[in-house]
Design a protein around this motif. Structure first.
Motif, PDB file in Angstrom:
ATOM      1  N   VAL A  78       0.871  -1.166   0.000  1.00  0.00           N
ATOM      2  CA  VAL A  78       0.000   0.000   0.000  1.00  0.00           C
ATOM      3  C   VAL A  78       0.908   1.215   0.000  1.00  0.00           C
ATOM      4  O   VAL A  78       1.894   1.259   0.730  1.00  0.00           O
ATOM      5  CB  VAL A  78      -0.911   0.027   1.243  1.00  0.00           C
ATOM      6  CG1 VAL A  78      -1.678   1.321   1.319  1.00  0.00           C
ATOM      7  CG2 VAL A  78      -1.852  -1.157   1.235  1.00  0.00           C
ATOM      8  N   GLY A  79       0.582   2.184  -0.829  1.00  0.00           N
ATOM      9  CA  GLY A  79       1.377   3.396  -0.889  1.00  0.00           C
ATOM     10  C   GLY A  79       2.585   3.237  -1.785  1.00  0.00           C
ATOM     11  O   GLY A  79       2.599   2.418  -2.702  1.00  0.00           O
ATOM     12  N   ASP A  80       3.610   3.992  -1.478  1.00  0.00           N
ATOM     13  CA  ASP A  80       4.804   3.971  -2.308  1.00  0.00           C
ATOM     14  C   ASP A  80       5.942   3.166  -1.680  1.00  0.00           C
ATOM     15  O   ASP A  80       7.106   3.374  -1.966  1.00  0.00           O
ATOM     16  CB  ASP A  80       5.265   5.392  -2.647  1.00  0.00           C
ATOM     17  CG  ASP A  80       5.539   6.236  -1.410  1.00  0.00           C
ATOM     18  OD1 ASP A  80       5.395   5.722  -0.286  1.00  0.00           O
ATOM     19  OD2 ASP A  80       5.887   7.413  -1.575  1.00  0.00           O
ATOM     20  N   SER A  81       5.587   2.232  -0.828  1.00  0.00           N
ATOM     21  CA  SER A  81       6.546   1.312  -0.249  1.00  0.00           C
ATOM     22  C   SER A  81       6.825   0.215  -1.273  1.00  0.00           C
ATOM     23  O   SER A  81       5.908  -0.373  -1.824  1.00  0.00           O
ATOM     24  CB  SER A  81       5.962   0.714   1.036  1.00  0.00           C
ATOM     25  OG  SER A  81       6.865  -0.175   1.629  1.00  0.00           O
ATOM     26  N   GLU A  82       8.093  -0.053  -1.547  1.00  0.00           N
ATOM     27  CA  GLU A  82       8.453  -0.939  -2.650  1.00  0.00           C
ATOM     28  C   GLU A  82       8.996  -2.281  -2.174  1.00  0.00           C
ATOM     29  O   GLU A  82       9.568  -2.395  -1.108  1.00  0.00           O
ATOM     30  CB  GLU A  82       9.508  -0.272  -3.530  1.00  0.00           C
ATOM     31  CG  GLU A  82       9.033   1.010  -4.151  1.00  0.00           C
ATOM     32  CD  GLU A  82      10.096   1.699  -4.995  1.00  0.00           C
ATOM     33  OE1 GLU A  82      11.243   1.198  -5.063  1.00  0.00           O
ATOM     34  OE2 GLU A  82       9.775   2.737  -5.585  1.00  0.00           O
ATOM     35  N   GLY A  83       8.821  -3.278  -3.037  1.00  0.00           N
ATOM     36  CA  GLY A  83       9.422  -4.590  -2.845  1.00  0.00           C
ATOM     37  C   GLY A  83      10.214  -4.942  -4.098  1.00  0.00           C
ATOM     38  O   GLY A  83       9.730  -4.740  -5.215  1.00  0.00           O
ATOM     39  N   TRP A  84      11.410  -5.432  -3.925  1.00  0.00           N
ATOM     40  CA  TRP A  84      12.290  -5.794  -5.043  1.00  0.00           C
ATOM     41  C   TRP A  84      12.838  -7.197  -4.842  1.00  0.00           C
ATOM     42  O   TRP A  84      13.138  -7.603  -3.726  1.00  0.00           O
ATOM     43  CB  TRP A  84      13.478  -4.827  -5.118  1.00  0.00           C
ATOM     44  CG  TRP A  84      13.121  -3.461  -5.564  1.00  0.00           C
ATOM     45  CD1 TRP A  84      12.570  -2.457  -4.804  1.00  0.00           C
ATOM     46  CD2 TRP A  84      13.273  -2.928  -6.875  1.00  0.00           C
ATOM     47  NE1 TRP A  84      12.373  -1.339  -5.569  1.00  0.00           N
ATOM     48  CE2 TRP A  84      12.811  -1.598  -6.848  1.00  0.00           C
ATOM     49  CE3 TRP A  84      13.767  -3.439  -8.069  1.00  0.00           C
ATOM     50  CZ2 TRP A  84      12.816  -0.780  -7.960  1.00  0.00           C
ATOM     51  CZ3 TRP A  84      13.780  -2.617  -9.174  1.00  0.00           C
ATOM     52  CH2 TRP A  84      13.305  -1.311  -9.118  1.00  0.00           C
TER      53      TRP A  84
END
Length: 96
Positions: A74-80
């Motif tokens: 949710v939001g601009d939290s990223e997963g790479w």
């Protein structure tokens, strides 16, 4: 969190427990995706009752037995995903 720490603290304290309970022992990707969606909505409903602060969160679960990776954000939290060889792969899209 955005506008204060109330939302991020609530998520830190409760979100994982909510997801584990909602998945009800089923660690397959589809069950975890459904649990994440339901629990993120639950946390949002709880938070809008008590604060205007916002937060972002990324949840990542790897089921080695099934070879499944579940990602929710949710939001601009990223997963790479960063492999030992090759280019990093972004697993999430911003949701604002």
């Amino acid at each position: 969190g955005h506008g204060g720490s109330a939302a991020s603290k609530h998520c830190e304290q409760h979100l994982l427990d909510y997801i584990i309970a909602a998945a009800d022992g089923d660690a397959c990707a589809s069950s975890l995706r459904g649990a994440c969606e339901a629990c993120l909505a639950r946390a949002h409903s709880e938070l809008i009752e008590v604060t205007t602060a916002g937060s972002t969160v990324t949840l990542v679960a790897l089921n080695l037995t099934r070879g499944e990776l579940t990602v929710a954000n949710v939001g601009d939290s990223e997963g790479w995903l960063v492999p030992s060889r090759g280019e990093p792969v972004r697993l999430t899209e911003d949701h604002r």
